[in-house]
Design an enzyme around this catalytic site. Structure first.
Site, short mmCIF file in Angstrom:
data_model
loop_
_atom_site.label_atom_id
_atom_site.label_comp_id
_atom_site.label_asym_id
_atom_site.label_seq_id
_atom_site.Cartn_x
_atom_site.Cartn_y
_atom_site.Cartn_z
N SER A 45 3.19 3.03 0.14
CA SER A 45 2.81 1.97 1.09
C SER A 45 1.79 0.99 0.52
CB SER A 45 2.25 2.59 2.37
OG SER A 45 1.15 3.43 2.10
N ASP A 337 -5.93 -0.31 8.84
CA ASP A 337 -5.40 0.61 9.85
C ASP A 337 -5.85 2.06 9.64
OD1 ASP A 337 -4.06 1.24 7.55
OD2 ASP A 337 -2.06 0.74 8.29
N HIS A 340 -4.70 1.65 4.91
CA HIS A 340 -4.43 0.50 4.05
C HIS A 340 -5.50 -0.57 4.21
CE1 HIS A 340 -0.67 2.52 5.35
NE2 HIS A 340 -0.47 2.53 4.04
#
Length: 371
Positions: A45, A337, A340
């Site tokens: 991610s 979040d 990240h």
């Protein structure tokens, strides 16, 4: 308190101006990058530019993407990722996810195989590293097949030369360590697993080399113990002096030492290859340890989440889901979040990556421009 907040906000703006100026300097240098390299990225991610949303139809909605794109693009951030800034520094288009059929044949500048949640092990489970590698091999085979036909699309395909001169970026390993801890493994068990992770990364580089690749850019993993998600969920509270989980960071550093050693070994084995190792951990930890120097007030708190201080993270009410809230745009947050980074923080990380101070051997990113 209002004075402190105003001071921090002013400091952040000044730092952002500095970051923008530095990035523009790199862009100016890249202006000489008349032929930007084709780029292939493998990872999780931290560098997924929309693969999860495209591949599984997983909804990643607003407020993700609000600060730069003004819409959700499948990135887990309010804006750009580090890889986006690196692409911009070479004056090339942002990478499209390999799994995104809606982009048609727009892969002339490469493709992104990174997917949220990816690990290196176990093998053959979507979308682990060896699956990403298999996707690349399929992509390459189809591209070269089309390039050898009279199909009109051949002009939009990457050639043999493009694959040979491409830059291969790898940014993975974080989830292997994090998942091991989340399964309840002890610190010693987690560490024992690290050589297997590094072996998978080495195998991927070797396969890409055997396929003709000669330019590799390898990111190590960041300070896991400083992520608001981990801090809110882990019961063992052995903190370092900056409030991060010592065991998680220690495991990340051991992984990074092994990855660095592997890159050094491969430079000896593959003498005609350029293998650059980038110390993302040092960059991100400095950002947290010296957060006030960058204008950030709450380095261990998520901008978007639920629960408020100290971490604003709740595993049942994550960013973008019902009940979650997000900070005002322009707020001073490193974490977007809980896992990240924000667009602002990613810009600073990218600037430091481009500085060459954290790469071994010290290599300007525009070195990979086609010549």
């Amino acid at each position: 308190m209002a004075t402190l907040s105003l001071h921090s906000h002013t400091f952040l703006l000044l730092n952002l101006l500095l970051v923008i100026l530095n990035l523009r300097q790199h862009l100016a240098v890249a202006g000489g990058c008349q032929y930007p390299p084709v780029i292939f990225n493998f990872g999780d991610s931290n560098s997924d530019t929309g693969g999860l949303a495209a591949g599984l139809g997983y909804t990643i909605g607003i407020p993700n993407g609000r600060s730069f794109f003004r819409r959700s693009t499948g990135r887990l951030s309010d804006g750009r990722l580090v890889i986006d800034f690196l692409c911009e520094s070479l004056n090339t288009s942002l990478l499209n996810p390999y799994l995104d059929s809606m982009v048609g044949s727009k892969f002339q500048n490469g493709a992104n195989f990174a997917i949220v949640g990816s690990t290196t092990l176990p093998r053959y489970v979507p979308f682990v590293l060896n699956i990403q590698l298999m996707q690349f091999l399929h992509f390459k085979s189809r591209a070269l097949d089309l390039a050898s036909t009279s199909d009109p699309l051949k002009e939009m395909m990457i050639t043999e030369s493009g694959f040979r001169n491409a830059l291969y970026m790898i940014d993975i390993g974080q989830n292997d360590i994090a998942d091991s801890f989340s399964k309840g493994l002890s610190y010693s068990q987690v560490v024992k697993h690290i050589p297997n992770v590094i072996s998978e990364i080495k195998s991927t580089i070797k396969t890409l080399y055997d396929e003709g690749g000669r330019k590799f850019w390898v990111h190590n993993t960041g300070p896991l113990g400083c992520l608001p998600q981990k801090l809110s969920m882990v019961h063992s509270k052995a903190f370092d002096k900056h409030g991060c989980l010592s065991s998680y960071n220690s495991a990340a550093k051991l992984f990074n030492e092994g990855l660095d050693h592997m890159c050094r070994e491969m430079r000896t084995e593959l003498r005609d290859a350029d293998i650059v190792y980038v110390d993302i951990y040092a960059i991100k930890y400095d950002l947290i340890a010296n957060s006030t120097n960058y204008g950030f007030e709450k380095p261990l708190m998520a901008c978007c989440g639920y629960g408020g201080p100290p971490y604003n993270y709740n595993v049942n009410i994550t960013c973008g889901n019902g009940g979650s809230n997000s900070c005002d745009e322009g707020s001073q947050f490193i974490s977007w979040d809980g896992i990240h980074y924000t667009d602002t923080a990613n810009a600073i990380v990218a600037m430091k990556v481009l500085s060459m101070q954290y790469s071994t051997p010290p290599t300007p990113f525009h070195f990979f421009c086609s010549r």
